[in-house]
Design a protein around this motif. Structure first.
Motif, PDB file in Angstrom:
ATOM      1  N   ALA B 486      16.564   7.795  -5.694  1.00 41.01           N
ATOM      2  CA  ALA B 486      15.118   7.666  -5.559  1.00 41.01           C
ATOM      3  C   ALA B 486      14.718   7.811  -4.112  1.00 41.01           C
ATOM      4  N   VAL B 487      13.495   8.243  -3.938  1.00 48.45           N
ATOM      5  CA  VAL B 487      12.981   8.383  -2.588  1.00 48.45           C
ATOM      6  C   VAL B 487      11.630   7.704  -2.519  1.00 48.45           C
ATOM      7  N   PHE B 488      11.401   7.096  -1.405  1.00 47.19           N
ATOM      8  CA  PHE B 488      10.105   6.485  -1.209  1.00 47.19           C
ATOM      9  C   PHE B 488       9.620   6.835   0.195  1.00 47.19           C
ATOM     10  N   VAL B 489       8.433   7.410   0.247  1.00 47.17           N
ATOM     11  CA  VAL B 489       7.868   7.725   1.549  1.00 47.17           C
ATOM     12  C   VAL B 489       6.598   6.920   1.720  1.00 47.17           C
ATOM     13  N   SER B 490       6.569   6.155   2.751  1.00 47.25           N
ATOM     14  CA  SER B 490       5.389   5.321   3.012  1.00 47.25           C
ATOM     15  C   SER B 490       4.169   6.196   3.223  1.00 47.25           C
ATOM     16  N   ASP B 491       3.025   5.669   2.829  1.00 49.90           N
ATOM     17  CA  ASP B 491       1.817   6.472   2.959  1.00 49.90           C
ATOM     18  C   ASP B 491       1.346   6.585   4.388  1.00 49.90           C
ATOM     19  N   LYS B 492       1.879   5.732   5.207  1.00 46.91           N
ATOM     20  CA  LYS B 492       1.481   5.812   6.603  1.00 46.91           C
ATOM     21  C   LYS B 492       2.159   6.975   7.297  1.00 46.91           C
ATOM     22  N   VAL B 493       3.234   7.439   6.716  1.00 51.99           N
ATOM     23  CA  VAL B 493       3.914   8.568   7.320  1.00 51.99           C
ATOM     24  C   VAL B 493       3.006   9.782   7.214  1.00 51.99           C
ATOM     25  N   TRP B 577      13.924  -5.891  -3.107  1.00 52.29           N
ATOM     26  CA  TRP B 577      12.621  -5.647  -3.711  1.00 52.29           C
ATOM     27  C   TRP B 577      11.540  -6.519  -3.108  1.00 52.29           C
ATOM     28  N   ASP B 578      11.914  -7.744  -2.730  1.00 50.98           N
ATOM     29  CA  ASP B 578      10.900  -8.655  -2.195  1.00 50.98           C
ATOM     30  C   ASP B 578      10.315  -8.110  -0.902  1.00 50.98           C
ATOM     31  N   ASN B 579      11.221  -7.701  -0.038  1.00 49.17           N
ATOM     32  CA  ASN B 579      10.761  -7.129   1.212  1.00 49.17           C
ATOM     33  C   ASN B 579       9.962  -5.874   0.974  1.00 49.17           C
ATOM     34  N   PHE B 580      10.428  -5.158   0.037  1.00 44.21           N
ATOM     35  CA  PHE B 580       9.776  -3.910  -0.294  1.00 44.21           C
ATOM     36  C   PHE B 580       8.339  -4.153  -0.710  1.00 44.21           C
ATOM     37  N   LYS B 581       8.182  -5.208  -1.503  1.00 44.36           N
ATOM     38  CA  LYS B 581       6.842  -5.536  -1.968  1.00 44.36           C
ATOM     39  C   LYS B 581       5.945  -5.882  -0.794  1.00 44.36           C
ATOM     40  N   HIS B 582       6.532  -6.642   0.148  1.00 43.45           N
ATOM     41  CA  HIS B 582       5.771  -7.000   1.345  1.00 43.45           C
ATOM     42  C   HIS B 582       5.288  -5.764   2.058  1.00 43.45           C
ATOM     43  N   LEU B 583       6.218  -4.872   2.192  1.00 43.88           N
ATOM     44  CA  LEU B 583       5.945  -3.644   2.916  1.00 43.88           C
ATOM     45  C   LEU B 583       4.788  -2.890   2.277  1.00 43.88           C
ATOM     46  N   ILE B 584       4.882  -2.821   0.981  1.00 42.08           N
ATOM     47  CA  ILE B 584       3.841  -2.081   0.266  1.00 42.08           C
ATOM     48  C   ILE B 584       2.516  -2.798   0.392  1.00 42.08           C
ATOM     49  N   ALA B 585       2.588  -4.113   0.274  1.00 41.71           N
ATOM     50  CA  ALA B 585       1.351  -4.894   0.372  1.00 41.71           C
ATOM     51  C   ALA B 585       0.701  -4.660   1.725  1.00 41.71           C
ATOM     52  N   PHE B 591      -4.559   0.959   3.209  1.00 37.30           N
ATOM     53  CA  PHE B 591      -4.647   2.183   2.461  1.00 37.30           C
ATOM     54  C   PHE B 591      -5.890   2.185   1.593  1.00 37.30           C
ATOM     55  N   ASP B 592      -6.984   2.480   2.174  1.00 31.88           N
ATOM     56  CA  ASP B 592      -8.239   2.429   1.430  1.00 31.88           C
ATOM     57  C   ASP B 592      -8.844   3.800   1.307  1.00 31.88           C
ATOM     58  N   GLY B 593      -8.135   4.638   0.711  1.00 38.25           N
ATOM     59  CA  GLY B 593      -8.696   5.959   0.473  1.00 38.25           C
ATOM     60  C   GLY B 593      -8.410   6.924   1.600  1.00 38.25           C
TER      61      GLY B 593
END
Lengths: 157, 976
Positions: B486-493, B577-585, B591-593
C-alpha cells in the motif's frame, strides 16, 4: 531451415539498423515509428517512409529548381520547403538529413547561394543514401515476413 | 556469440591499452613539470651540510670578533683606570709637597722677620725648634727643617765667636777655609744633629744652595745617597729684604732654610689614604739625569704587571729637577670571564640555531620529496581509478549489447514450440539474463556515480504517479506472495515537485524491491509526507529506537497485536495506526478544500519529504546494520543464496539520495522488519492554478461532491485514508469488527468496501431482512490475490466490475468509485491504468481526434501514434480544413495542431476556433454550453516562449514533435 533463415534475416536487419544508428543516419524516432507498427497496421513504417520519399523528392526537386532557376533565388520559399522536409525527416528519424536541412536553412537565412548549392548537394547525397539503406531494410523485412509466413504454417501443422 | 564477445573484449583491451598510453604519457609530463617545480631548498639539497659548516665558521669568527672587542674594551677601561689613579696620586703628592714648600716659605719669612729685622734677634734655637715642632703637622712631607745662615769668610770669626762654636763640615770636622759658609744655626729637633754643620761643605748641598740663591726659589736635591735614597733635601733661600728682584737675590740672601723629606714614608702615607692602593704599584723617580733614574720610592724588584705602565710627571716646583711617578698594576689583567662566557653561550645558541635550521631544511627536503612521491602515487591511483571506471563502463556497455541479443533470441526461442523442459530451461536462461542486465545496469550506475558523471535532471514530476508506477511494478509479485502493498501520500505533499523522476523512481523501486524480496508475510507500506508534520509525534519515542537497545523494547511490545497495516508487527512502533490517525487528523485540519490547499502549498518554496518504506520481512541483523549501505555487501552471505541479488541496490540508492541532497536511514529489528526512511528536499514546481487543478486525476471526482456520502469502509486502514483523501467530501467510517457495527443504519450507505477475508461472509447475510431492497449498497471487493475461481464466485455474488486488486492506487479507486456511483462512466474508463502505453491506450481509447498538419509525413506519424492508443483519428492538412471540420457541433474530443503551417498557422487557427466556440456559446443562452475543445500544439521547438504563446492564443498545451509516449501522455492526461 526456413525458420533459421528468418532469424538470420532478423539479425541482418538488426545489424543494418545498428549500423545506421551508429552512423547517425537514423535516431530513436525511427524506433518509435517501428513501435507504432503492429497487427492493425502491419506496413505502417514502410507506408510512412514511402510517403516521406514521395514528399521529399518533390521538395528536393522544388529546391533544386528554385536554386537553379534564376539568379536571385526565392530564399523564403526555399525556407518553407526546408521546414517541411526537416519536419518530416525528424518525424521518421532521419537524423542526418535533418541536420543537413538545418545547415541548408542557415544558408538560406544568410542568402548564401554557394552555401545553399553545397548544402543541396549534400542533402541529395544524404537523401539517396538514406533511401538506399531504407529500401535495403524494407527488402530484408519483406523477406523476413515471407520467411516467417512460410514458417508458421509448418509450425501449425 | 561467445566468439563475438571475446573479440569485443580483446578489442576493448586494445582500446584500453591505447587509453593507457596517453595516461602514462600524461603522467610522465606531469612528472616532468613537477621536477621543474622543485623548490629552492630541494634544488640545493647537497648544499645544506655546507651551509651548516659555513654557518658554524661564520658564527665562530663573529664570536671571536665580539670577544676581542669586549677584551679591548676591558683593557682600555683598565688603562684609563690606571691613568686616572696615577694622575690622582701624582697630583696629590704634588699638592702636599707644594703645601709643605709654602709652609717652609712662610718659615723663611718668619726667620727673616724675627731674626734679621729685630735687634736683637727674636729667634733663637729654642724658639725655632719649638715653633717648627708645633707646626710640623703643616709640613707632612718634611721630616724636619733647619736654618743655615750665610756667612762670608770675612765674618767667620765674628760668627764663630758670637755662637761659640766653629763651623764644621758635614764630616764633623772643622771647616776649611772657604769664601762662604752656610752653618746651620736653627734646627728642628729631628735635625738637631745638623747644628753648626756647614751646609756648603757637601757638594750637592752647596750646588743646591747656590742654585737656590740664584733662583730665589726652593730647590731640591737629588735623593741623598748617603742615607737612603728616599730622603731628599730641599733648600729655600731666606732674604733679609722684603722684596727682591731676581738679580738682587744673591746679594740679599742672608741664609737658607732647608728641609729633608722622607719620600718613602711620605708617599706611603699618602697612598694609604687612597682607595685601591693595593692594586697599584707606584714608583717615584728622579729623572733629572735622563740616563740614570734615581728611584725615590718603590722597589725596583717589584715587577708588577709590566705590560701596562703609566707615567705621570711630578712637578715639585723646582724646574731644575724632574720627577716622574710610574704606576702599574700589581697583578696581570684577569681573564675576562664574563666576555668569555657571553661569547661562548652566544656561540652555543647560534650553533643550535644553525643546527635547527639545518634540521628544518633536511626535514623540508624530506617532506617535499615525500609529497612528490605521494603526488606521483596519487596520479597513478587516479589513472588507475579512471581506467577502472572506463573499463567498467565500457565493459558494461559492451556486455549489454550482446546480452540484448541473447535475451531477444531467448524471447524468440520461447515463442517457438518447446517441450516443457526446454521451455523451463529457456525461461530460466531468460530470467538469468534479465537479472544480469539489471546487475550490469546497476554497476554502470554505480560507476557513473563514482566517476561523477551522473547528472541529475530537475524537471517537474508527479510524485504520486511515480509511486503508482512503482507499486504496479511490484503488484504482481506482492500479489503472488500474498503481501499487502500500500502507498499513502499525504495531501500536504505538493502535486508536482522538481527533481529527477527517473532517479527518484529508482530509489523507491530499490527500496520496495528489497522489501518485496525479503518479506514473506505481512505488508509493505510506502508513506510519503512532509517531514515537518511528522515531528510532533516523533519527538517522544525517537531516541529509544535509534540506539541498540531496541531489541528488548521490541520484544516486549511484540506480544500484543500490532495495529499496523497487515496486523503484523513492524520495525518502527511509531508507525502504527494510532499515530497514523493523528497524522491524518492533523492534516485534515488544514485540508479544507482545494483553495486552501493551493494556497498553503504555494507558500512553500521547498518541501522536505519524508518517504518511508516499511516492511515486515526478515529484517537486518544488528551486526550488519552499519555496513548495509556499502556496495556489494548483503546482511549475510547466506542472504544471496536465499534471496539472490548482489547488494548493490542500497548503496546506489544511498549515493543517489545523497547526490540529490537528501539522506536515507533505517530502523530494523531482525525477524520483524525494516523501516527505511529517506528525507528529501525538493523544490515545489509552481504552475498555474487552472492547469494544476486539472492535473489531479481525482479532481473530476471532487467536482461532483454531492452524490456520494457517506461511505462505509471496513477495516482497511490505508484504503480509508485513500478514499477519503481522494474524495474528501465523502465520509469514511472505519469499522473494526463487521458484526458489531452491523446495523440497519449501514444500509443507508451507498457504498461498502470489503476486505477479502470477510466479504463472502457478509454476503451470506440476507439483505432482504431489513426490507430495504432498493437501498442495497454498492459493493466493492478488495483483494490482495484472488484466484480465478474466487473471482468467478465474486462476480456471481455481484461484484461484477468492482473488484479492486491491491495494491490500491488512487486512480484505480477513484475510477472504481465513479463506476459504482454510475457517473462519468465513459470518461473515467481508463483511470485504473498505470502510466505508460497501456494507460495511454485506455486514456485515448475511442476518443475522436483531429490532427492538423500540412506535412503529410508528420500527419501520418501522428495519426499512427494516436491510432495505436486506440483513438479515432481524423486528419486535416491545413488550418482552413480544420476550421471547416470543427464547425459546431462536432464530435471531436481533442485537436492536435501544428503551429507552422502555410496560409494559416496553428495560432491563427486556434484563435478562430475559440472565437467560433464563444460565438456559439453566446447564441446558446440556456446555459448549456458547448464543451471547450482541448487544442494541443505540436511543435518541434519546445522553448518556453512558444508555450506561452500557445496558451495566449487559447491552446491548452503542447506536445513536442516527434511524438513520444511519455510526452503525449503528460499532455493528454490533463484532459481525459
Amino acid at each position: 531451415m526456413l525458420g533459421l533463415g528468418a532469424d538470420l534475416l532478423w539479425a541482418d536487419m538488426n545489424r543494418l539498423l545498428a549500423f545506421l544508428f551508429h552512423q547517425g543516419v537514423l535516431d530513436e524516432q525511427f524506433l518509435q515509428l517501428q513501435q507504432l507498427q503492429d497487427e492493425t497496421s502491419p506496413n505502417f513504417v514502410s507506408e510512412v517512409v514511402n510517403i516521406y520519399f514521395h514528399e521529399s523528392e518533390k521538395l528536393l526537386r522544388n529546391l533544386r529548381g528554385l536554386l537553379m532557376e534564376r539568379e536571385f533565388s526565392d530564399y523564403k520559399k526555399m525556407g518553407i520547403h526546408l521546414n517541411q522536409l526537416m519536419g518530416s525527416s525528424s518525424s521518421i528519424g532521419a537524423k542526418r538529413v535533418t541536420n543537413v536541412c538545418l545547415a541548408f536553412r542557415a544558408a538560406t537565412d544568410h542568402s548564401n547561394r554557394s552555401g545553399c548549392l553545397r548544402a543541396l548537394e549534400m542533402l541529395e547525397h544524404e537523401y539517396c543514401y538514406l533511401k538506399n539503406k531504407l529500401h535495403e531494410l524494407f527488402q530484408i523485412e519483406q523477406q523476413r515476413a515471407l520467411a516467417a509466413g512460410v514458417r508458421y504454417p509448418v509450425q501449425n501443422n | 556469440m561467445g566468439l563475438g564477445l571475446k573479440m569485443k573484449i580483446q578489442e576493448m583491451q586494445m582500446v584500453m591499452q591505447k587509453h593507457h598510453v596517453p595516461v602514462a604519457l600524461r603522467m610522465h609530463e606531469q612528472n616532468g613539470s613537477q621536477k621543474r617545480k622543485y623548490t629552492l631548498i630541494q634544488k640545493n639539497r647537497a648544499l645544506i651540510p655546507l651551509f651548516l659548516l659555513l654557518w658554524i665558521l661564520v658564527m665562530f669568527y663573529f664570536c671571536c670578533n665580539i670577544f676581542n672587542k669586549m677584551d679591548a674594551d676591558a683593557k682600555v677601561r683598565r688603562k684609563e683606570g690606571l691613568e686616572s689613579q696615577c694622575d690622582q696620586r701624582a697630583r696629590m703628592l704634588q699638592d702636599q709637597f707644594s703645601v709643605s714648600v709654602n709652609h717652609v716659605h712662610a718659615l723663611a719669612i718668619l726667620v727673616s722677620t724675627f731674626h734679621y729685622y729685630r735687634h736683637p734677634s727674636a729667634v733663637d734655637q729654642e724658639t725655632f725648634a719649638e715653633y717648627t715642632a708645633r707646626t710640623a703637622f703643616e709640613r707632612p712631607l718634611l721630616s724636619g727643617v733647619a736654618y743655615a745662615q750665610r756667612v762670608v769668610h770675612s765674618e767667620r770669626e765674628r760668627f764663630e765667636k758670637q755662637h761659640g762654636w766653629i763651623i764644621k763640615t758635614m764630616e764633623r770636622e772643622p771647616s776649611q777655609l772657604r769664601d762662604e759658609y752656610a752653618p746651620v744655626i736653627f734646627a728642628q729637633e729631628t735635625l738637631s744633629y745638623l747644628e753648626s754643620l756647614d751646609m756648603m761643605s757637601g757638594k750637592e748641598d752647596r750646588e743646591n744652595i747656590l742654585r737656590a740663591r740664584a733662583t730665589g726659589k726652593a730647590v731640591l736635591t737629588a735623593p741623598l745617597a748617603f742615607r737612603s735614597h728616599h730622603l731628599g733635601v730641599f733648600t729655600f733661600p731666606v732674604t733679609n729684604l722684603s722684596f727682591l728682584q731676581s738679580h738682587e737675590t744673591r746679594k740679599a740672601t742672608a741664609g737658607y732654610i732647608g728641609g729633608s723629606f722622607d719620600v718613602e714614608s711620605l708617599v706611603e702615607n699618602l697612598l694609604g689614604q687612597l682607595a685601591g692602593n693595593q692594586a697599584i704599584l707606584v714608583n717615584v723617580y728622579d729623572v733629572t739625569n735622563s740616563s740614570t733614574h734615581l728611584i725615590m720610592y718603590g722597589s725596583q724588584n717589584e715587577k708588577g704587571d709590566m705590560s701596562l705602565v703609566h707615567e705621570s710627571n711630578l712637578d715639585f716646583g723646582d724646574p731644575y729637577r724632574n720627577h716622574t711617578m710610574i704606576c702599574r698594576y700589581h697583578q696581570k689583567a684577569p681573564t675576562n670571564w664574563m666576555a668569555l662566557t657571553t661569547v661562548f653561550l652566544s656561540f652555543v645558541i647560534l650553533l643550535l640555531i644553525g643546527y635547527i635550521l639545518y634540521g628544518a631544511g633536511i626535514h623540508i627536503v624530506k617532506v617535499e620529496d615525500d609529497y612528490q612521491e605521494m603526488e606521483e602515487l596519487k596520479v597513478l591511483a587516479e589513472a588507475a581509478d579512471v581506467a577502472k571506471s572506463q573499463f567498467l563502463a565500457t565493459v558494461s556497455h559492451e556486455i549489454r549489447t550482446p546480452m540484448n541479443g541473447i535475451l531477444g533470441m531467448l524471447g524468440l526461442l520461447l515463442d517457438t514450440e518447446l517441450t516443457s523442459t526446454q521451455r523451463d530451461y529457456a525461461q530460466t536462461a531468460q530470467a538469468c539474463g534479465k537479472a544480469l542486465i539489471t546487475l550490469i545496469n546497476e554497476v554502470l550506475d554505480r560507476a557513473k556515480i563514482e566517476a561523477g558523471k551522473l547528472e541529475l535532471e530537475a524537471v517537474p514530476f508527479d510524485l504520486r504517479s511515480i509511486l503508482d508506477d512503482v507499486l504496479s511494478l511490484f503488484s504482481e509479485k506482492s500479489r503472488h506472495k500474498g503481501l499487502e502493498l500500500a502507498v499513502f501520500v499525504s495531501d500536504k505533499v505538493p502535486d508536482i515537485v522538481m527533481g529527477d523522476p527517473g532517479r527518484f523512481r529508482q530509489i523507491i523501486t530499490n527500496l520496495v524491491g528489497n522489501s518485496v524480496k525479503f518479506t514473506e508475510r505481512g505488508h509493505i507500506f510506502v508513506k510519503v509526507h512532509l517531514a515537518e508534520s511528522r515531528k510532533p509525534t516523533m519527538n517522544g519515542t525517537c531516541e529509544t529506537y535509534q540506539n541498540g537497545e531496541t531489541d528488548e523494547v521490541g520484544h516486549i511490545s511484540g506480544g500484543c497485536n500490532s495495529k499496523t497495516l497487515s496486523g503484523c508487527e513492524a520495525a518502527d512502533e511509531r508507525n502504527n495506526w494510532d499515530n497514523f490517525k493523528h497524522l491524518i487528523a492533523d492534516e485534515e485540519f488544514l485540508f479544507d478544500g482545494l483553495v486552501k490547499k493551493v494556497a498553503s502549498s504555494e507558500c512553500y518554496e521547498q518541501v522536505t519529504l519524508m518517504v518511508c518504506v516499511e516492511d515486515t520481512g526478515i529484517g537486518i541483523p544488528f551486526s550488519a546494520q552499519d555496513r548495509i549501505f556499502m556496495p556489494f555487501v548483503q546482511a549475510d552471505s547466506s542472504t544471496s543464496r536465499h534471496y539472490g541479488g548482489t547488494g548493490i541496490g542500497l548503496s546506489i540508492s544511498k549515493c543517489l539520495v545523497e547526490l540529490m541532497g537528501g539522506q536515507i536511514n533505517f530502523i530494523s529489528r531482525p525477524q520483524v522488519g525494516v523501516h527505511f526512511h529517506l528525507l528529501q528536499t525538493l523544490d515545489v514546481h509552481k504552475i498555474k492554478n487552472d492547469v494544476r487543478a486539472d492535473v489531479r486525476s481525482s479532481s473530476s471526482l471532487r467536482s461532483q461532491p454531492c452524490v456520494m456520502k457517506p461511505v462505509e469502509l471496513l477495516h482497511e486502514i490505508p484504503l480509508t485514508r485513500l478514499v477519503s483523501a481522494k474524495c474528501n467530501t465523502l465520509k469514511a467510517v472505519v469499522c473494526g469488527d463487521v458484526y458489531s457495527d452491523y446495523s440497519a443504519d449501514m444500509f443507508r450507505e451507498r457504498i461498502m468496501v470489503f476486505g477479502r477475508g470477510w466479504s463472502f461472509n457478509i454476503w451470506q447475510l440476507d439483505w432482504k431482512k431489513n426490507g430495504h431492497m432498493l437501498k442495497i449498497p454498492q459493493m466493492i471487493l478488495l483483494a490482495t490475490n484472488i484466484s480465478n475461481a474466487e473471482f468467478d464466485r465474486a462476480k456471481a455474488k455481484g461484484f461484477s466490475d468492482t473488484v479492486i486488486m491491491k495494491p490500491l492506487r488512487a486512480s484505480m479507486v477513484a475510477a472504481c468509485l465513479q463506476q459504482v456511483l454510475g457517473m462519468g462512466k465513459k470518461r473515467q474508463l481508463g483511470k485504473d491504468m498505470p502510466n505508460g502505453s497501456t494507460f495511454l491506450k485506455g486514456l485515448l481509447c475511442g476518443k475522436k481526434m483531429l490532427v492538423v498538419d500540412d506535412n503529410i509525413v508528420n500527419r501520418r506519424v501522428a495519426a499512427g501514434a494516436l491510432k495505436k492508443f486506440g483513438a479515432d483519428v481524423k486528419c486535416a492538412e491545413s488550418g482552413k480544413v480544420a476550421l471547416e471540420m470543427l464547425q459546431l457541433p462536432h464530435n471531436f474530443d481533442a485537436c492536435f495542431m501544428d503551429i507552422q503551417m502555410p496560409e494559416m498557422d496553428g495560432f491563427e487557427a486556434t484563435r478562430r476556433i475559440r472565437m467560433m466556440e464563444s460565438k456559439a456559446n453566446e447564441q446558446l443562452t440556456n446555459g448549456d454550453e458547448h464543451p471547450h475543445l482541448p487544442i494541443l500544439a505540436m511543435t518541434a521547438d519546445v522553448i518556453h516562449a512558444t508555450y506561452e504563446e500557445c496558451l495566449k492564443c487559447g491552446m491548452d498545451g503542447y506536445v513536442s514533435k516527434p511524438f513520444e509516449e511519455e510526452n503525449l501522455y503528460q499532455a493528454v492526461a490533463k484532459f481525459f
